[in-house]
Design a protein around this motif. Structure first.
Motif, PDB file in Angstrom:
ATOM      1  N   VAL A   3      44.562  28.984  38.641  1.00  0.00           N
ATOM      2  CA  VAL A   3      44.896  27.424  37.966  1.00  0.00           C
ATOM      3  C   VAL A   3      44.882  27.563  36.502  1.00  0.00           C
ATOM      4  O   VAL A   3      45.675  26.933  35.985  1.00  0.00           O
ATOM      5  N   ALA A   4      44.135  28.238  35.951  1.00  0.00           N
ATOM      6  CA  ALA A   4      43.753  28.421  34.459  1.00  0.00           C
ATOM      7  C   ALA A   4      44.766  29.353  33.939  1.00  0.00           C
ATOM      8  O   ALA A   4      44.716  29.661  32.665  1.00  0.00           O
ATOM      9  N   GLY A   5      45.835  29.854  34.677  1.00  0.00           N
ATOM     10  CA  GLY A   5      46.657  30.777  33.969  1.00  0.00           C
ATOM     11  C   GLY A   5      46.131  32.173  34.111  1.00  0.00           C
ATOM     12  O   GLY A   5      46.870  33.123  33.286  1.00  0.00           O
ATOM     13  N   GLN A   6      45.099  32.574  34.460  1.00  0.00           N
ATOM     14  CA  GLN A   6      44.476  33.859  34.618  1.00  0.00           C
ATOM     15  C   GLN A   6      44.588  34.540  35.936  1.00  0.00           C
ATOM     16  O   GLN A   6      44.566  33.977  37.005  1.00  0.00           O
ATOM     17  N   LYS A   7      44.899  35.925  35.796  1.00  0.00           N
ATOM     18  CA  LYS A   7      44.649  36.737  37.067  1.00  0.00           C
ATOM     19  C   LYS A   7      43.620  37.729  36.902  1.00  0.00           C
ATOM     20  O   LYS A   7      43.564  38.427  35.766  1.00  0.00           O
ATOM     21  N   PRO A   8      42.682  37.900  37.854  1.00  0.00           N
ATOM     22  CA  PRO A   8      41.471  38.652  37.700  1.00  0.00           C
ATOM     23  C   PRO A   8      42.140  40.191  37.548  1.00  0.00           C
ATOM     24  O   PRO A   8      42.795  40.416  38.374  1.00  0.00           O
ATOM     25  N   GLY A   9      41.360  41.108  36.887  1.00  0.00           N
ATOM     26  CA  GLY A   9      41.687  42.486  37.098  1.00  0.00           C
ATOM     27  C   GLY A   9      40.976  43.118  38.304  1.00  0.00           C
ATOM     28  O   GLY A   9      41.931  43.999  38.758  1.00  0.00           O
ATOM     29  N   ALA A  10      40.010  42.510  38.556  1.00  0.00           N
ATOM     30  CA  ALA A  10      39.412  42.973  39.886  1.00  0.00           C
ATOM     31  C   ALA A  10      38.482  42.055  40.461  1.00  0.00           C
ATOM     32  O   ALA A  10      37.977  41.243  39.706  1.00  0.00           O
ATOM     33  N   VAL A  11      38.006  42.022  41.694  1.00  0.00           N
ATOM     34  CA  VAL A  11      36.810  41.459  42.505  1.00  0.00           C
ATOM     35  C   VAL A  11      35.898  42.729  42.487  1.00  0.00           C
ATOM     36  O   VAL A  11      36.033  43.656  43.155  1.00  0.00           O
ATOM     37  N   PHE A  12      34.616  42.598  42.231  1.00  0.00           N
ATOM     38  CA  PHE A  12      33.546  43.380  42.246  1.00  0.00           C
ATOM     39  C   PHE A  12      32.665  42.948  43.160  1.00  0.00           C
ATOM     40  O   PHE A  12      31.819  41.863  43.039  1.00  0.00           O
ATOM     41  N   ILE A  13      32.051  43.581  44.576  1.00  0.00           N
ATOM     42  CA  ILE A  13      31.308  43.258  45.283  1.00  0.00           C
ATOM     43  C   ILE A  13      30.185  44.115  45.511  1.00  0.00           C
ATOM     44  O   ILE A  13      30.469  45.489  45.750  1.00  0.00           O
ATOM     45  N   THR A  14      28.868  43.884  45.680  1.00  0.00           N
ATOM     46  CA  THR A  14      27.899  44.913  46.043  1.00  0.00           C
ATOM     47  C   THR A  14      27.592  44.657  47.519  1.00  0.00           C
ATOM     48  O   THR A  14      27.245  43.607  47.942  1.00  0.00           O
TER      49      THR A  14
END
Length: 566
Positions: A238-249
């Motif tokens: 919505v803010a015009g950003q696309k994350p590079g990755a999702v990081f989960i432990t």
């Protein structure tokens, strides 16, 4: 010490059924190449062969596709894997009758320090060899390293696997650097390992934190839900950003597992790769009673500490990739930037050996460990005043690694630190992780029946020694340290900003300029760029008073803290 008798259940195969009664008594003894045109003789001899093989090697590593669509690994290998190409090559090289005029300086152990050879013998030195032609090159593999990595990829269900000599830390760093450009967001839980923070400093990625579920009784954070991930991605979109990755432990240090199958679906619906810090889960996916591995659940990158529950040497890990969302060449470039140009072949060979050990009997190799873990839980639950972390502890996280035992002591009025001290001093029991309210114990392939007996006997004695005292609430922070996140600067900018040292009392509300982290578990309480809160300071002081080791802080006594000079 009094006699303790147990008869283990008949669920163990007949040949392993044991009833025992022991009276325990213990006694304890108080070459780096510069940027020039010259090459070493060994490298020169191997260059031609490597050049011939590398194109073919790259083709072999391409993902298998069906009608242009990536076929994800659905399960770890069920076939027998017995060969150890790198171990064999290292053995053959060490046994050559040659005059060695190359590094390392101990020259196959002939010049090794006697103080160390008296401790470990000379054999490790004989096999501590450099990148000789017959041993292949870690960053341009075309021989035994390539073959060993391909076997690991098959066993662990990956499209490609890299061996790591910098631990899971360098794998996490490479994964984030390969997927996130400077200024791009990475979505991650606030209780991520400190390697994720250093990865953001190195890459310039900006954190978008998810606050994990927190249990105040246990003082333990849980995992991350698919809804949290979806909401966070949508906020950025919505803010015009696309994350590079999702990081989960997943699993966490305490063995708590997130629903990676659902999380990977969410990530892929937005075209975002999923990185899983699976440092504590290299064993998952090999047994019917175990949870599926991160790759089996759709992760694009999974970093595993093969040295934790599996049996490679400490500091050796693996990075696995699946699918086509991640640029593999970029991963390789990042690893070459991060890792030593003189990798330890003992570490590399141990990864090869650990792969073969699992690959020989992947469906049964954990039978004994799972049985012992189950028996330990069954017996510990009978002990008065002792609580076990189980599937009921977290509403949203029912899956817990069956080989991880977390035991609470608050009903006895004890902290985890006090319980650890008692068990260590009186029973020679060494826990993996000490918390404010609990101890976490790891069951592995080397755990024996006698170890479980010793643990249960120690916990019984602990309970008996403290059952008559009126329980007092152990000292700990008032609430979870990860329930509030306030970033004033991104970690990279804060790391390189001008700094000043102030007394801990003056630091409240200031921007932290250093990474402050009790270790283990290696989860930062304060990171560069974060506003210093009273909750964080209180927590640090409590764990410090209880004997925790504080890493990263320039003043380990915590009398002062480095802040950003804004």
């Amino acid at each position: 010490m009094k006699n303790s008798c147990y008869s283990f259940s008949s669920s163990l195969p007949t040949s392993h059924q044991v009833g025992f009664c022991y009276k325990w008594s213990f006694r304890f003894p108080i070459e780096r190449m510069g940027c020039c045109t010259a090459v070493s003789a060994s490298q020169g001899r191997s260059n031609l062969a490597q050049e011939k093989n590398q194109d073919a090697a790259k083709k072999e590593l391409l993902p298998v596709s069906r009608n242009g669509t990536m076929v994800k690994a659905e399960k770890c290998a069920s076939t027998t894997t017995t060969t150890t190409p790198l171990v064999n090559a290292l053995k053959a090289s060490a046994e050559q009758n040659v005059a060695r005029f190359h590094f390392p300086g101990h020259n196959s152990g002939r010049g090794a320090p006697s103080s160390l050879t008296r401790l470990i013998g000379s054999q490790p030195f004989a096999h501590d060899l450099p990148e000789l032609p017959e041993l292949d090159s870690l960053f341009a593999p075309s021989g035994p390293i390539l073959e060993a990595q391909k076997q690991a990829a098959k066993v662990f269900g990956a499209s490609q696997t890299w061996f790591l000599v910098g631990g899971t830390t360098c794998g996490v760093q490479a994964a984030i650097m390969a997927t996130c450009s400077p200024g791009q967001y990475v979505i991650l839980p606030r209780n991520a390992h400190m390697s994720a923070t250093s990865a953001m400093v190195l890459s310039g990625a900006v954190p978008k934190y998810i606050v994990p579920e927190y249990d105040s009784t246990w003082d333990i954070p849980g995992g991350v839900t698919p809804d949290q991930v979806e909401k966070t991605i949508e906020e950025l979109v919505v803010a015009g950003q696309k994350p590079g990755a999702v990081f989960i432990t997943s699993p966490t240090y305490h063995g708590i597992c997130s629903n990676l199958t659902a999380i990977s679906r969410v990530c892929h619906s937005f075209g975002v790769p999923l990185i899983v810090d699976e440092a504590h889960g290299a064993h998952l996916g090999f047994h019917p009673e175990m949870l599926s591995s991160a790759l089996q659940q759709g992760a694009d990158l999974a970093v595993q500490s093969t040295h934790k529950v599996l049996c490679s040497l400490t500091q050796s890990s693996m990075l696995h990739v699946s699918g086509d969302l991640v640029d593999r060449d970029r991963v390789s470039q990042c690893l070459q930037t991060l890792e030593s140009s003189s990798p330890s072949y003992l570490l590399l060979a141990s990864l090869d050996a650990a792969t073969a050990q699992i690959g020989e009997n992947p469906q049964t190799v954990f039978n004994s460990a799972l049985f012992l873990a189950g028996e330990a839980k069954r017996l510990i639950k009978r002990i008065s005043g002792i609580t076990m972390l189980d599937s009921s502890s977290f509403v949203n996280f029912r899956d817990i690694d069956p080989l991880r035992l977390t035991v609470g002591f608050w009903q006895l009025g004890l902290s985890g630190f006090e319980a650890d001290d008692y068990l260590d001093r009186n029973h020679g029991i060494v826990a993996e992780l000490v918390g404010t309210s609990s101890l976490t114990l790891a069951i592995n392939l080397g755990t024996q029946m006698v170890d479980v007996q010793r643990l249960v006997s120690g916990l019984e004695a602990l309970s008996a020694a403290h059952s008559s005292r009126i329980p007092a609430k152990p000292e700990r922070a008032a609430c979870g340290i990860f329930t509030e996140v306030n970033m004033s600067m991104n970690p990279r900018d804060a790391f390189f900003a001008n700094k000043q040292r102030v007394g801990i009392g003056e630091s409240l509300g200031k921007v932290c300029g250093e990474l402050i982290c009790p270790y283990p578990p290696g989860i930062p309480v304060l990171i560069p760029g974060e506003t210093i809160s009273k909750t964080a300071l209180d927590y640090l002081l409590v764990v410090k008073r209880n004997g925790a080791v504080i890493t990263g802080a320039s003043d380990p006594s915590l009398s002062s803290i480095i802040i950003c000079d804004l």
